[in-house]
Scaffold this motif. Structure first.
Motif, PDB file in Angstrom:
ATOM      1  N   PHE A 148       0.871  -1.166   0.000  1.00 21.22           N
ATOM      2  CA  PHE A 148       0.000   0.000   0.000  1.00 21.22           C
ATOM      3  C   PHE A 148       0.913   1.223   0.000  1.00 21.22           C
ATOM      4  N   PRO A 149       0.408   2.415  -0.263  1.00 29.45           N
ATOM      5  CA  PRO A 149       1.281   3.593  -0.156  1.00 29.45           C
ATOM      6  C   PRO A 149       1.866   3.713   1.255  1.00 29.45           C
ATOM      7  N   GLY A 150       3.187   3.543   1.371  1.00 28.97           N
ATOM      8  CA  GLY A 150       3.859   3.652   2.659  1.00 28.97           C
ATOM      9  C   GLY A 150       3.604   2.517   3.618  1.00 28.97           C
ATOM     10  N   HIS A 151       3.129   1.379   3.119  1.00 26.53           N
ATOM     11  CA  HIS A 151       2.777   0.281   4.024  1.00 26.53           C
ATOM     12  C   HIS A 151       2.937  -1.053   3.294  1.00 26.53           C
ATOM     13  N   VAL A 152       3.042  -2.145   4.087  1.00 25.64           N
ATOM     14  CA  VAL A 152       3.174  -3.484   3.530  1.00 25.64           C
ATOM     15  C   VAL A 152       2.698  -4.497   4.559  1.00 25.64           C
ATOM     16  N   GLY A 153       2.165  -5.612   4.072  1.00 20.79           N
ATOM     17  CA  GLY A 153       1.726  -6.680   4.968  1.00 20.79           C
ATOM     18  C   GLY A 153       1.840  -8.029   4.290  1.00 20.79           C
ATOM     19  N   LEU A 154       1.506  -9.092   5.024  1.00 23.42           N
ATOM     20  CA  LEU A 154       1.658 -10.470   4.571  1.00 23.42           C
ATOM     21  C   LEU A 154       0.322 -11.198   4.684  1.00 23.42           C
ATOM     22  N   MET A 155      -0.042 -11.924   3.648  1.00 20.53           N
ATOM     23  CA  MET A 155      -1.285 -12.685   3.673  1.00 20.53           C
ATOM     24  C   MET A 155      -1.094 -13.976   4.472  1.00 20.53           C
ATOM     25  N   VAL A 156      -1.983 -14.209   5.449  1.00 16.26           N
ATOM     26  CA  VAL A 156      -1.923 -15.450   6.221  1.00 16.26           C
ATOM     27  C   VAL A 156      -2.782 -16.529   5.585  1.00 16.26           C
ATOM     28  N   ASP A 157      -3.675 -16.118   4.701  1.00 14.82           N
ATOM     29  CA  ASP A 157      -4.511 -17.029   3.916  1.00 14.82           C
ATOM     30  C   ASP A 157      -5.058 -16.224   2.739  1.00 14.82           C
ATOM     31  N   GLY A 158      -6.142 -16.677   2.141  1.00 16.13           N
ATOM     32  CA  GLY A 158      -6.652 -15.992   0.970  1.00 16.13           C
ATOM     33  C   GLY A 158      -7.356 -14.684   1.223  1.00 16.13           C
ATOM     34  N   THR A 159      -7.652 -14.366   2.504  1.00 19.32           N
ATOM     35  CA  THR A 159      -8.445 -13.161   2.783  1.00 19.32           C
ATOM     36  C   THR A 159      -7.899 -12.267   3.885  1.00 19.32           C
ATOM     37  N   ASN A 160      -6.974 -12.745   4.701  1.00 24.78           N
ATOM     38  CA  ASN A 160      -6.539 -11.998   5.880  1.00 24.78           C
ATOM     39  C   ASN A 160      -5.082 -11.576   5.807  1.00 24.78           C
ATOM     40  N   LEU A 161      -4.837 -10.328   6.258  1.00 24.15           N
ATOM     41  CA  LEU A 161      -3.513  -9.716   6.205  1.00 24.15           C
ATOM     42  C   LEU A 161      -2.911  -9.616   7.606  1.00 24.15           C
ATOM     43  N   LEU A 162      -1.665 -10.034   7.726  1.00 18.40           N
ATOM     44  CA  LEU A 162      -0.877  -9.859   8.948  1.00 18.40           C
ATOM     45  C   LEU A 162       0.037  -8.670   8.734  1.00 18.40           C
ATOM     46  N   HIS A 163      -0.025  -7.675   9.637  1.00 12.84           N
ATOM     47  CA  HIS A 163       0.819  -6.505   9.446  1.00 12.84           C
ATOM     48  C   HIS A 163       1.017  -5.762  10.763  1.00 12.84           C
ATOM     49  N   ALA A 164       2.098  -4.988  10.805  1.00 14.85           N
ATOM     50  CA  ALA A 164       2.356  -4.077  11.917  1.00 14.85           C
ATOM     51  C   ALA A 164       1.789  -2.735  11.513  1.00 14.85           C
ATOM     52  N   THR A 165       0.852  -2.208  12.299  1.00 17.24           N
ATOM     53  CA  THR A 165       0.124  -1.037  11.853  1.00 17.24           C
ATOM     54  C   THR A 165      -0.076  -0.011  12.959  1.00 17.24           C
ATOM     55  N   VAL A 166      -0.028   1.264  12.575  1.00 16.00           N
ATOM     56  CA  VAL A 166      -0.307   2.332  13.524  1.00 16.00           C
ATOM     57  C   VAL A 166      -1.795   2.393  13.862  1.00 16.00           C
ATOM     58  N   PHE A 167      -2.633   1.706  13.077  1.00  8.40           N
ATOM     59  CA  PHE A 167      -4.067   1.695  13.334  1.00  8.40           C
ATOM     60  C   PHE A 167      -4.366   1.068  14.688  1.00  8.40           C
ATOM     61  N   THR A 168      -3.585   0.050  15.074  1.00 10.17           N
ATOM     62  CA  THR A 168      -3.720  -0.584  16.397  1.00 10.17           C
ATOM     63  C   THR A 168      -2.451  -0.428  17.229  1.00 10.17           C
ATOM     64  N   MET A 169      -1.399   0.137  16.634  1.00  7.90           N
ATOM     65  CA  MET A 169      -0.086   0.252  17.272  1.00  7.90           C
ATOM     66  C   MET A 169       0.453  -1.115  17.703  1.00  7.90           C
ATOM     67  N   SER A 170       0.233  -2.102  16.817  1.00 12.39           N
ATOM     68  CA  SER A 170       0.677  -3.461  17.126  1.00 12.39           C
ATOM     69  C   SER A 170       0.666  -4.294  15.849  1.00 12.39           C
TER      70      SER A 170
END
Length: 260
Positions: A207-229
């Protein structure tokens, strides 16, 4: 140029040689670095692990390099003054830290070359085979606090999580989501916007300024300021906050190795 090795459990790399400046990355115990410049005790250092350059604060502990024998495979590992869990720990090392053992062994504990002890079960030899599933590595960081520029179990950011997980699988990239997006070492380029992609476990989504990893076909694992975790969220919800602007599929995912 002078080559040194970090002996502190971890250390920040800052944009400029002064307190209060943004952290751009982090070094962890045992990593080597080149000193590029020194200014009033501050060291401009290039981390040999990923090539990241930043300023180490005065007083950061380092030494002449010693060849590491083992790597910390636990999320965190306490250094103890004696070979027992009853001896209060004196420091904590992050996942991926490098240590040199001195041959001492007692009751499942092993001695380090600085006179301390680690539980042997927390370690793996330096020549251990890379992990076959980078998502399994990344999942261990769930609920780790978000720290801008972090790449350890003490605190990590989005690109730090991808860097750490992929490095454990044998591919070292950059500590920058923008540079990771351009880095073919991280896998085949699938899409500019994610449309039409049948996501698999292990895909890297940008994403712009962001990146994450898919744990399956629909869910993203990421470190985010949205939850600060570090969290798992439906990709669709993350995409409502920021549009997908790229997808890569690591080679070992294409080969069908990464799986739950």
């Amino acid at each position: 140029m002078t080559i040194r090795q970090l002996t502190a459990p971890h250390a920040v790399l800052l944009e400029e040689p002064q307190d209060g400046i943004a952290q751009t990355s982090e070094m962890i115990r045992g990593e080597r670095f080149r000193i590029l410049e020194e200014r009033d005790g501050w060291l401009r250092a290039e981390n040999a692990f990923d090539g990241h350059v930043g300023w180490l604060p005065p007083g950061t502990a380092h030494r002449e390099p010693a060849d590491p024998t083992h790597r910390v495979r636990a999320l965190r590992a306490d250094l103890h003054p004696g070979p027992t869990h009853r001896a209060p720990p004196v420091a904590t090392l992050s996942f991926g830290s490098l240590v040199t053992l001195d041959g001492r062994a007692e009751n499942g504990w092993v001695g380090t070359d600085d006179g301390l002890w680690l539980f042997a079960g927390w370690l793996e030899p330096m020549d251990a085979a890379p992990a076959t599933d980078h998502i399994a590595t990344a999942l261990r960081f769930l609920e780790t606090p978000y720290v801008w520029g972090g790449r350890s179990s003490f605190g990590i950011d989005c690109s730090g999580l991808v860097l750490t997980a992929m490095a454990a699988a044998g591919t070292v990239s950059h500590h920058s989501s923008g540079m990771q997006r351009k880095d073919g070492r991280l896998g085949a380029w699938l899409s500019e916007d994610g449309r039409g992609v049948e996501y698999r476990r292990g895909d890297i989504v940008f994403f712009p300024g962001h990146v994450g990893l898919m744990v399956d076909g629909t869910n993203l694992l990421h470190a985010t300021v949205f939850t600060m975790s570090v969290v798992i969220e439906p990709l669709s919800e993350v995409a409502e906050r920021a549009e997908v602007n790229g997808v890569r599929r690591p080679n070992h995912v294409i080969d069908g190795i990464a799986r739950a």
